[in-house]
Design a protein around this motif. Structure first.
Motif, PDB file in Angstrom:
ATOM      1  N   MET A  11       0.854  -1.197   0.000  1.00 21.38           N
ATOM      2  CA  MET A  11       0.000   0.000   0.000  1.00 21.38           C
ATOM      3  C   MET A  11       0.881   1.233   0.000  1.00 21.38           C
ATOM      4  O   MET A  11       1.901   1.276   0.692  1.00 21.38           O
ATOM      5  CB  MET A  11      -0.893  -0.002   1.236  1.00 21.38           C
ATOM      6  N   ARG A  12       0.476   2.228  -0.794  1.00 19.78           N
ATOM      7  CA  ARG A  12       1.202   3.485  -0.819  1.00 19.78           C
ATOM      8  C   ARG A  12       0.165   4.601  -0.943  1.00 19.78           C
ATOM      9  O   ARG A  12      -0.691   4.542  -1.819  1.00 19.78           O
ATOM     10  CB  ARG A  12       2.115   3.477  -2.037  1.00 19.78           C
ATOM     11  N   ALA A  13       0.215   5.575  -0.052  1.00 20.71           N
ATOM     12  CA  ALA A  13      -0.758   6.666  -0.070  1.00 20.71           C
ATOM     13  C   ALA A  13      -0.029   7.993  -0.144  1.00 20.71           C
ATOM     14  O   ALA A  13       0.995   8.187   0.502  1.00 20.71           O
ATOM     15  CB  ALA A  13      -1.616   6.614   1.194  1.00 20.71           C
ATOM     16  N   SER A  14      -0.575   8.925  -0.950  1.00 22.13           N
ATOM     17  CA  SER A  14       0.039  10.251  -1.053  1.00 22.13           C
ATOM     18  C   SER A  14      -1.043  11.321  -1.099  1.00 22.13           C
ATOM     19  O   SER A  14      -2.221  11.040  -1.335  1.00 22.13           O
ATOM     20  CB  SER A  14       0.931  10.326  -2.293  1.00 22.13           C
ATOM     21  N   ALA A  15      -0.653  12.553  -0.835  1.00 27.55           N
ATOM     22  CA  ALA A  15      -1.560  13.702  -0.892  1.00 27.55           C
ATOM     23  C   ALA A  15      -0.812  14.834  -1.584  1.00 27.55           C
ATOM     24  O   ALA A  15       0.278  15.200  -1.152  1.00 27.55           O
ATOM     25  CB  ALA A  15      -1.998  14.124   0.513  1.00 27.55           C
ATOM     26  N   GLY A  16      -1.411  15.347  -2.666  1.00 34.13           N
ATOM     27  CA  GLY A  16      -0.749  16.415  -3.417  1.00 34.13           C
ATOM     28  C   GLY A  16       0.635  16.005  -3.879  1.00 34.13           C
ATOM     29  O   GLY A  16       1.562  16.808  -3.915  1.00 34.13           O
ATOM     30  N   GLY A  17       0.796  14.728  -4.184  1.00 36.09           N
ATOM     31  CA  GLY A  17       2.083  14.237  -4.675  1.00 36.09           C
ATOM     32  C   GLY A  17       3.083  13.914  -3.578  1.00 36.09           C
ATOM     33  O   GLY A  17       4.134  13.353  -3.844  1.00 36.09           O
ATOM     34  N   ALA A  18       2.752  14.251  -2.325  1.00 40.05           N
ATOM     35  CA  ALA A  18       3.685  13.975  -1.224  1.00 40.05           C
ATOM     36  C   ALA A  18       3.316  12.664  -0.534  1.00 40.05           C
ATOM     37  O   ALA A  18       2.137  12.372  -0.315  1.00 40.05           O
ATOM     38  CB  ALA A  18       3.675  15.123  -0.218  1.00 40.05           C
TER      39      ALA A  18
ATOM     40  N   ASP B  22      -4.532   9.900  -3.132  1.00 37.95           N
ATOM     41  CA  ASP B  22      -4.160   8.809  -4.040  1.00 37.95           C
ATOM     42  C   ASP B  22      -3.710   7.625  -3.204  1.00 37.95           C
ATOM     43  O   ASP B  22      -2.808   7.756  -2.375  1.00 37.95           O
ATOM     44  CB  ASP B  22      -3.021   9.284  -4.963  1.00 37.95           C
ATOM     45  N   ILE B  23      -4.387   6.487  -3.359  1.00 36.76           N
ATOM     46  CA  ILE B  23      -4.019   5.278  -2.609  1.00 36.76           C
ATOM     47  C   ILE B  23      -3.767   4.165  -3.619  1.00 36.76           C
ATOM     48  O   ILE B  23      -4.623   3.879  -4.450  1.00 36.76           O
ATOM     49  CB  ILE B  23      -5.144   4.850  -1.639  1.00 36.76           C
ATOM     50  N   ARG B  24      -2.592   3.585  -3.569  1.00 39.51           N
ATOM     51  CA  ARG B  24      -2.277   2.494  -4.489  1.00 39.51           C
ATOM     52  C   ARG B  24      -2.073   1.205  -3.735  1.00 39.51           C
ATOM     53  O   ARG B  24      -1.316   1.170  -2.762  1.00 39.51           O
ATOM     54  CB  ARG B  24      -1.023   2.818  -5.289  1.00 39.51           C
ATOM     55  N   LEU B  25      -2.782   0.178  -4.177  1.00 44.70           N
ATOM     56  CA  LEU B  25      -2.640  -1.155  -3.598  1.00 44.70           C
ATOM     57  C   LEU B  25      -2.131  -2.066  -4.704  1.00 44.70           C
ATOM     58  O   LEU B  25      -2.589  -1.972  -5.842  1.00 44.70           O
ATOM     59  CB  LEU B  25      -3.992  -1.647  -3.076  1.00 44.70           C
TER      60      LEU B  25
END
Ligand code: WAQ
Ligand code: MG
Length: 243
Positions: free
Chosen positions: A11-18, A53-56
């Protein structure tokens, strides 16, 4: 005896690219849906903020290497200054010189998603991408957590990461400060020190944090080191539930 094939769930989560948060598990196929649900829930409930943005991602784990967990020792410190000093003292005793210069580099790790990979002697930075750093991935505790293990267990996850990292070619030590504002415990780790938990290494409320992996060896070994950190699936044996 054949055990069922394992999968890496990330899992990887970001906000405004950060970068906001990341986590992973290594589980058999039957446990993949539960792991996806648990990591998805975690991405949405991170103290650093709500991600946009959440990527699984699910990948076959491939060949598995098993390594023992580093032994754990608690270093009692009451303030950030005391904790940083203790970390420096431990590393110096372990043969790492220039520790004050290394600690000063923590100011530059704040925005990185991965760790700084640093030549322990020349302090040259060895990461191919300095903004991102090097990420240790494809690892989990060998004794599986309950499928819905829920909230982040900082200690367990950090011990898994640190135990994998110390098994990488050329790595001599690691220093870690959480980027979670309210998690003030950090650690230094090496094969001879083990995992030294430093009770207080930063001020409460401070959102900065980072990791530095210290490398010693010929430049020709760096690609092997990075490949091990990023691609070799590792299960860590004997990870306790609580420190
Ligand atoms: N690989 C390399 N660097 C990473 C990784 C990774 N997989 N995950 C995080 N980092 C870097 C990144 O720069 C983060 O900002 C920083 O480390 C801190 O990550 O025994 O929670 O996940 O109780 O916030 C220590 C536990 C907890 C001490 C550390 O780290 C204890 C923690 P965080
Ligand atoms: Mg964090």
């Amino acid at each position: 005896m054949d055990s069922p094939p394992l999968f890496c769930v990330k899992m990887r989560a970001s906000a405004g690219g950060a970068h906001v948060s990341g986590a992973e598990r290594v589980v058999p196929a039957a446990a993949v849906p539960a792991a996806l649900a648990a990591l998805g829930a975690r991405a949405l409930a991170h103290p650093k903020g709500t991600p946009d943005d959440i990527r699984l991602r699910v990948e076959p784990a491939g060949e598995i290497l098993r390594v023992p967990a580093l032994p754990v020792v608690l270093e009692r410190t009451a303030t950030a200054a005391e904790g940083m000093a203790r970390a420096a003292e431990l590393l110096a005793a372990d043969g790492v010189s220039r520790v004050p210069e290394i600690m000063a580099l923590f100011r530059e790790t704040y925005a990185m998603r991965g760790a700084m990979l640093l030549d322990a002697d020349t302090l040259e930075r060895l990461e191919p991408d300095r903004a991102r750093g090097v990420r240790a991935t494809r690892m989990d505790a060998a004794e599986p957590a309950a499928a819905d293990a829920g909230a982040k267990n900082h200690f367990r996850e950090a011990l898994v990461l640190a135990s994998k990292v110390q098994a990488a070619p050329g790595i001599v030590a690691e220093i870690c400060v959480s980027d979670d504002p309210d998690y003030v415990t950090g650690y230094v780790a090496s094969k001879s020190l083990g995992y030294r938990r430093i009770a207080t290494i930063k001020e409460r409320g401070d959102p900065s944090g980072g990791r530095i992996f210290l490398f010693r060896g010929p430049r020709s070994l760096v690609p092997d080191c990075i490949r091990f950190l990023q691609e070799q699936t590792v299960l860590v044996e004997g990870v306790p539930w609580t420190p």
